[in-house]
Write an enzyme that holds these catalytic residues in place. Structure first.
Site, PDB file in Angstrom:
ATOM      1  N   GLY A   1      -5.079 -19.305  -8.696  1.00  0.00           N
ATOM      2  CA  GLY A   1      -4.686 -19.197 -10.104  1.00  0.00           C
ATOM      3  C   GLY A   1      -3.275 -18.662 -10.300  1.00  0.00           C
TER       4      GLY A   1
ATOM      5  N   ARG B   1      -9.980 -15.226  -6.178  1.00  0.00           N
ATOM      6  CA  ARG B   1     -10.906 -16.190  -6.783  1.00  0.00           C
ATOM      7  C   ARG B   1     -12.076 -16.411  -5.849  1.00  0.00           C
ATOM      8  NH1 ARG B   1      -9.132 -22.438  -8.437  1.00  0.00           N
ATOM      9  NH2 ARG B   1     -10.900 -22.778  -9.839  1.00  0.00           N
TER      10      ARG B   1
ATOM     11  N   TYR C   1     -10.028 -14.498 -10.867  1.00  0.00           N
ATOM     12  CA  TYR C   1      -9.907 -15.695 -11.707  1.00  0.00           C
ATOM     13  C   TYR C   1     -11.073 -15.754 -12.690  1.00  0.00           C
ATOM     14  CZ  TYR C   1      -9.365 -20.772 -12.612  1.00  0.00           C
ATOM     15  OH  TYR C   1      -9.191 -22.008 -13.186  1.00  0.00           O
TER      16      TYR C   1
ATOM     17  N   HIS D   1       2.828 -15.239  -2.043  1.00  0.00           N
ATOM     18  CA  HIS D   1       1.534 -15.396  -1.362  1.00  0.00           C
ATOM     19  C   HIS D   1       1.493 -14.502  -0.114  1.00  0.00           C
ATOM     20  CE1 HIS D   1       0.641 -18.721  -3.941  1.00  0.00           C
ATOM     21  NE2 HIS D   1       1.400 -19.602  -3.350  1.00  0.00           N
TER      22      HIS D   1
HETATM   23  P1  A3P Z   1      -8.769 -26.141  -9.626  1.00  0.00           P
HETATM   24  O1  A3P Z   1      -8.244 -26.974  -8.514  1.00  0.00           O
HETATM   25  O2  A3P Z   1     -10.091 -25.533  -9.314  1.00  0.00           O
HETATM   26  O3  A3P Z   1      -8.781 -26.864 -10.925  1.00  0.00           O
HETATM   27  P2  A3P Z   1      -2.623 -22.087  -7.989  1.00  0.00           P
HETATM   28  O4  A3P Z   1      -1.898 -22.008  -9.284  1.00  0.00           O
HETATM   29  O5  A3P Z   1      -2.781 -20.786  -7.300  1.00  0.00           O
HETATM   30  O6  A3P Z   1      -2.089 -23.165  -7.137  1.00  0.00           O
HETATM   31  O7  A3P Z   1      -4.136 -22.480  -8.364  1.00  0.00           O
HETATM   32  C1  A3P Z   1      -4.446 -23.743  -8.878  1.00  0.00           C
HETATM   33  C2  A3P Z   1      -5.793 -23.659  -9.550  1.00  0.00           C
HETATM   34  O8  A3P Z   1      -5.666 -22.991 -10.816  1.00  0.00           O
HETATM   35  C3  A3P Z   1      -6.349 -25.048  -9.884  1.00  0.00           C
HETATM   36  O9  A3P Z   1      -7.763 -24.906  -9.822  1.00  0.00           O
HETATM   37  C4  A3P Z   1      -5.834 -25.246 -11.291  1.00  0.00           C
HETATM   38  O10 A3P Z   1      -6.515 -26.231 -12.022  1.00  0.00           O
HETATM   39  C5  A3P Z   1      -6.050 -23.864 -11.871  1.00  0.00           C
HETATM   40  N1  A3P Z   1      -5.207 -23.595 -13.037  1.00  0.00           N
HETATM   41  C6  A3P Z   1      -3.908 -23.889 -13.223  1.00  0.00           C
HETATM   42  N2  A3P Z   1      -3.495 -23.505 -14.428  1.00  0.00           N
HETATM   43  C7  A3P Z   1      -4.559 -22.937 -15.038  1.00  0.00           C
HETATM   44  C8  A3P Z   1      -4.766 -22.358 -16.343  1.00  0.00           C
HETATM   45  N3  A3P Z   1      -3.785 -22.280 -17.232  1.00  0.00           N
HETATM   46  N4  A3P Z   1      -5.993 -21.868 -16.624  1.00  0.00           N
HETATM   47  C9  A3P Z   1      -6.997 -21.929 -15.723  1.00  0.00           C
HETATM   48  N5  A3P Z   1      -6.864 -22.482 -14.490  1.00  0.00           N
HETATM   49  C10 A3P Z   1      -5.665 -22.982 -14.151  1.00  0.00           C
END
Ligand code: A3P
Length: 318
Positions: free
Chosen positions: A68, A150, A214, A128
């Site tokens: 997230g 998460r 998350y 990260h």
């Molecule tokens: P999913 O693949 O389960 O949909 P990161 O940003 O660390 O790369 O994580 C990506 C994950 O966060 C993805 O999960 C993405 O869809 C979700 N994500 C991105 N923006 C978001 C938002 N505004 N609210 C909730 N989840 C979000």
């Protein structure tokens, strides 16, 4: 005479090249201090550790990929800059969250590494990097760290889709990704060690490290906005609370709002020296529990058991 290359004797790039690599994800990963990295990520982490000059008021958003990060970047940026920008002409409407908050370890994601030095305080960064590999001065200066983790099953499913979407030519299977992840072999993994380091620090130094999940943001985002604002030293005023500012922040940063914006649909996000990643690859479903659509109950139970054992006694649970 020893034939091993000593880290302090060579350039990070040359040192990283001496580490054994293991294949399986979209590119081979190297292991360093127990963690697995893309080689160029590790090179950047080592450079940051040597050269980055932290300031006491720096704010670090720390995550494992796919937990997230993009959401946390949007939320923290909006909260800390709310006196500068109104909601109608907000930078998030025209900029990808990945660009608004640079990664300290990735040059070119957002501002370049050299620009980082000239940013105005308080600076907002993401990383990260495992806690133990951050520049030690950050701890002694008391830099504030927000860690977001998460559920490991959802993180893994998100990882699998991201690898296959963001890195052309990659075609990983759920089974393959599952067994690597369960072994602790994943980018920035082992998953549990990364969480545990930040968890322990948040218990020992709660004023410096805020530990979030998350799922917690999903279930009560406005509450988390208030908590974040307080932790970051810019608590919501009574007036802001009565005007519903927390809800406005939540709406602007929501999956629905962000994915409806063109800046998050087309184009790409620069990803350091290795090229670009499509802007839309950072958004998929944004849900809790999607793992059940991609792996069996038995697999889910197995991963839960592994993680539970690793976290035993720490007080951290998923
Ligand atoms: P999913 O693949 O389960 O949909 P990161 O940003 O660390 O790369 O994580 C990506 C994950 O966060 C993805 O999960 C993405 O869809 C979700 N994500 C991105 N923006 C978001 C938002 N505004 N609210 C909730 N989840 C979000």
């Amino acid at each position: 005479e020893s034939s091993t290359t000593r880290e302090e004797d060579v350039l990070p790039k040359d040192f990283v090249a001496t580490l054994p690599a293991r294949e399986g994800w979209s590119e081979p990963l190297v292991q360093y201090h127990n963690y697995w990295f893309r080689p160029w990520h590790l090179e950047r982490i080592l450079l940051v550790k040597q050269a980055f000059v932290p300031r006491a008021d720096d704010i670090i958003l720390a995550t494992q990929p796919k937990c997230g990060t993009t959401w946390l970047k949007a939320l923290a940026f909006t909260i800390t800059n709310r006196s500068r920008y109104g909601f109608s002409d907000h930078p998030l409407l025209t900029h990808h969250p990945q660009h608004l908050v640079p990664f300290i370890q990735i040059r070119g994601a957002g501002t370049s590494h050299t620009d980082i030095e000239s940013l105005e305080s308080p600076r907002l960064f993401a990383t990260h990097t495992p806690m133990s590999l951050l520049p030690p001065d950050m701890r002694s200066l008391g830099c504030r760290v927000v860690y977001l983790c998460r559920d490991p099953k959802d993180t893994l499913v998100s990882r699998l889709h991201f690898e296959n979407k963001a890195f052309p030519g990659t075609n990983l299977s759920m089974d393959g990704a599952f067994s690597m992840f369960c072994e602790g072999f994943s980018p920035y993994g082992p998953f549990w060690d990364h969480c545990l380091e930040y968890w322990r620090e948040s218990v020992a130094r709660p004023d410096s490290v805020l530990f979030l999940k998350y799922e917690e943001i999903k279930s009560d985002p406005a509450q988390v906005v208030k908590k974040l604002a307080k932790f970051l030293g810019v608590p919501l005023t009574e007036e802001e609370v009565s005007f519903g500012v927390a809800r406005e922040v939540v709406r602007l940063c929501s999956f629905e709002t962000l994915t409806s914006l063109q800046v998050n649909q087309v184009g790409s996000v620069r990803h350091g020296d290795s090229g670009s990643i499509g802007s839309s690859a950072f958004y998929r479903k944004g849900e809790v529990g999607d793992w059940a659509n991609h792996m069996s109950q038995e697999m889910g139970d197995k991963l839960d058991r592994i993680v539970q054992l690793k976290l035993e006694g720490s007080g951290l649970k998923f």
